[in-house]
Write a protein that holds these residues in place. Structure first.
Motif, short mmCIF file in Angstrom:
data_model
loop_
_atom_site.label_atom_id
_atom_site.label_comp_id
_atom_site.label_asym_id
_atom_site.label_seq_id
_atom_site.Cartn_x
_atom_site.Cartn_y
_atom_site.Cartn_z
N THR A 41 -7.51 -12.70 14.08
CA THR A 41 -8.89 -12.68 14.44
C THR A 41 -9.69 -13.87 14.50
OG1 THR A 41 -8.65 -10.45 13.26
CG2 THR A 41 -10.97 -10.94 14.17
N GLU A 84 -13.50 -10.87 11.12
CA GLU A 84 -12.59 -10.17 10.43
C GLU A 84 -13.01 -9.56 9.11
OE1 GLU A 84 -9.34 -9.37 10.99
OE2 GLU A 84 -8.72 -8.84 9.25
N LYS A 85 -12.89 -8.11 8.79
CA LYS A 85 -13.27 -7.49 7.63
C LYS A 85 -14.91 -7.72 7.27
CE LYS A 85 -8.46 -6.08 6.41
NZ LYS A 85 -7.67 -6.95 7.38
N HIS A 130 -5.74 -15.69 9.85
CA HIS A 130 -6.16 -14.57 10.47
C HIS A 130 -6.00 -14.51 12.03
CE1 HIS A 130 -7.17 -11.81 7.23
NE2 HIS A 130 -7.85 -12.81 6.90
N ARG A 132 0.87 -1.15 -0.06
CA ARG A 132 -0.05 -0.14 -0.04
C ARG A 132 0.81 1.46 0.00
NH1 ARG A 132 -4.32 -1.56 4.65
NH2 ARG A 132 -2.38 -2.02 5.79
N VAL A 134 -11.10 -3.36 15.83
CA VAL A 134 -10.04 -3.80 16.57
C VAL A 134 -8.75 -2.89 16.07
CG1 VAL A 134 -8.34 -5.63 17.09
CG2 VAL A 134 -10.81 -6.21 16.91
N TYR A 146 -2.70 -5.91 20.85
CA TYR A 146 -3.53 -7.27 21.59
C TYR A 146 -2.67 -7.64 22.77
CZ TYR A 146 -5.33 -7.32 16.46
OH TYR A 146 -5.65 -7.19 15.35
N PHE A 152 0.83 -3.96 16.02
CA PHE A 152 1.11 -3.86 14.37
C PHE A 152 1.55 -2.56 14.17
CE2 PHE A 152 -2.78 -6.45 13.61
CZ PHE A 152 -2.08 -7.74 13.74
N ARG A 167 -12.75 -2.80 6.51
CA ARG A 167 -11.41 -2.37 6.48
C ARG A 167 -10.55 -3.27 7.82
NH1 ARG A 167 -6.88 -2.42 8.18
NH2 ARG A 167 -5.45 -0.66 8.27
N TRP A 168 -11.55 -3.64 8.87
CA TRP A 168 -11.27 -4.19 10.22
C TRP A 168 -11.54 -5.29 10.58
CZ3 TRP A 168 -7.81 -0.06 11.45
CH2 TRP A 168 -8.00 1.17 10.93
N GLY A 169 -10.99 -5.86 11.72
CA GLY A 169 -11.69 -6.80 12.65
C GLY A 169 -12.83 -5.90 13.24
N GLY A 221 -4.35 -2.33 16.00
CA GLY A 221 -3.34 -3.27 16.32
C GLY A 221 -2.57 -3.29 17.56
N ASP A 272 -0.11 1.10 13.11
CA ASP A 272 -0.98 1.52 13.68
C ASP A 272 -0.23 2.51 14.77
OD1 ASP A 272 -3.18 0.58 12.55
OD2 ASP A 272 -3.31 -1.19 13.82
C1 G1P Z 1 -5.45 -6.33 10.77
C2 G1P Z 1 -6.15 -6.84 11.69
C3 G1P Z 1 -7.59 -6.44 11.62
C4 G1P Z 1 -7.47 -5.19 12.54
C5 G1P Z 1 -6.20 -4.21 11.71
C6 G1P Z 1 -5.87 -3.18 12.74
O1 G1P Z 1 -5.49 -5.95 9.60
O2 G1P Z 1 -6.30 -8.24 10.73
O3 G1P Z 1 -8.52 -7.21 12.45
O4 G1P Z 1 -8.66 -4.50 12.48
O5 G1P Z 1 -5.20 -5.07 11.65
O6 G1P Z 1 -4.90 -2.25 12.03
P1 G1P Z 1 -4.64 -5.29 8.38
O7 G1P Z 1 -4.50 -4.06 8.83
O8 G1P Z 1 -3.52 -6.29 8.44
O9 G1P Z 1 -5.55 -5.53 7.17
#
Ligand code: G1P
Length: 271
Positions: free
Chosen positions: A230, A189-190, A228, A15, A202, A206, A129, A167-169, A204, A132
């Motif tokens: 999730t 998930e998404k 995933h 991206r 959710v 946990y 993550f 876009r998210w969990g 990033g 984030d």
């Molecule tokens: C991942 C997770 C998703 C979460 C997100 C937060 O998605 O799979 O559940 O909401 O991070 O940033 P990704 O960003 O890898 O698509």
């Protein structure tokens, strides 16, 4: 106490192309500092003692960034520049806490987490993550306190717009604990807009229990043909593992997309 953290870093960063075609996205500067260092500072400030990086052969530059001692020593000897010496000391301090594991096939976050199985020694661990960033308030610290109080797993969260749920969990609430914390009933998930159980996303951060590894070993691919985290969390919740959704207090910056990445430097420069 939570003493170990893991950071998935094997993603390709498509991206952010072309910025990521030769350079790992996590080392890209955000207001003059590699994005990854914000994440490391958050971990260390939250009391984390060991940080496991999940990298890949393609992302070996990340290891090099922390293991470039020869180069630094030579430059410091020659230039005697205080700023460089300080920067090197900071990197040495990070390095003491970091271990590396490899995920060479990008099979998804669940698969990345599974690679750390043999290194996790405590009952729970933190996962962050790097896309984030959460500024101003240490989200990991808040979550570790919650874990201590409620003896359960925690996921950072915030409300998103209905049009953005895919876009998210997304999780549904079993019980409101207080204004900022919710006992989670289920997580998907998404989801598609019409099947999303709520608009609680959710983010990033946990705190996961060791039992997640047993679920991940059997986890099949889900949406987007990836394994995933999730989906494995969902199974634990079904078996009555407690997960709290924590609406964090800090400022969220999404550094994983081009617009978000550009904006994050501007936002941080204003803090
Ligand atoms: C991942 C997770 C998703 C979460 C997100 C937060 O998605 O799979 O559940 O909401 O991070 O940033 P990704 O960003 O890898 O698509």
């Amino acid at each position: 106490m939570i003493k170990q953290a893991i950071i998935p870093l094997a993603g390709l960063g498509t991206r952010l192309l072309p910025l990521t075609s030769v350079f790992p996205k996590e080392l890209l500067p955000i207001n003059g500092k590699p994005g990854l260092e914000y994440i490391l500072d958050e971990c260390i400030d939250a009391g984390i003692k060991e940080i496991i990086f999940i990298i890949s052969d393609k992302k070996k530059l990340i290891k090099k960034y922390f293991y470039n001692d020869k180069f630094y020593k030579k430059i410091i000897k020659k230039k005697k520049d205080k700023r460089i010496t300080k920067a090197y000391k900071k990197i040495q301090n990070y390095k003491k806490k970091i271990k590396f594991v490899y995920q060479n096939k990008p099979l998804g976050t669940g698969d990345a987490v599974l690679k750390t199985k043999k290194y996790i020694s405590e009952s729970h661990f933190l996962m962050l993550f790097p896309d984030d960033l959460i500024m101003k308030k240490n989200c990991s610290k808040e979550m570790i306190l919650l874990h201590k109080k409620f003896k359960c797993s925690v996921m950072a969260s915030f409300k998103v717009k209905k049009k953005d749920v895919s876009r998210w969990g997304i999780y549904s609430v079993n019980k409101k604990i207080n204004k900022k914390n919710f006992l989670i009933k289920d997580v998907i998930e998404k989801p598609k807009i019409n099947s999303a159980p709520s608009t609680n996303a959710v983010i990033g951060r946990y705190i996961l229990p060791k039992e997640i590894f047993k679920k991940l070993e059997k986890q099949t691919k889900g949406i987007g043909n990836e394994i995933h985290i999730t989906d494995a969390i969902r199974k634990l919740i079904k078996e009555d593992f407690k997960f709290i959704g924590h609406n964090f207090a800090g400022k969220y910056l999404d550094c994983g997309t081009m617009n978000g990445y550009i904006n994050s430097s501007l936002e941080i420069s204003k803090l």
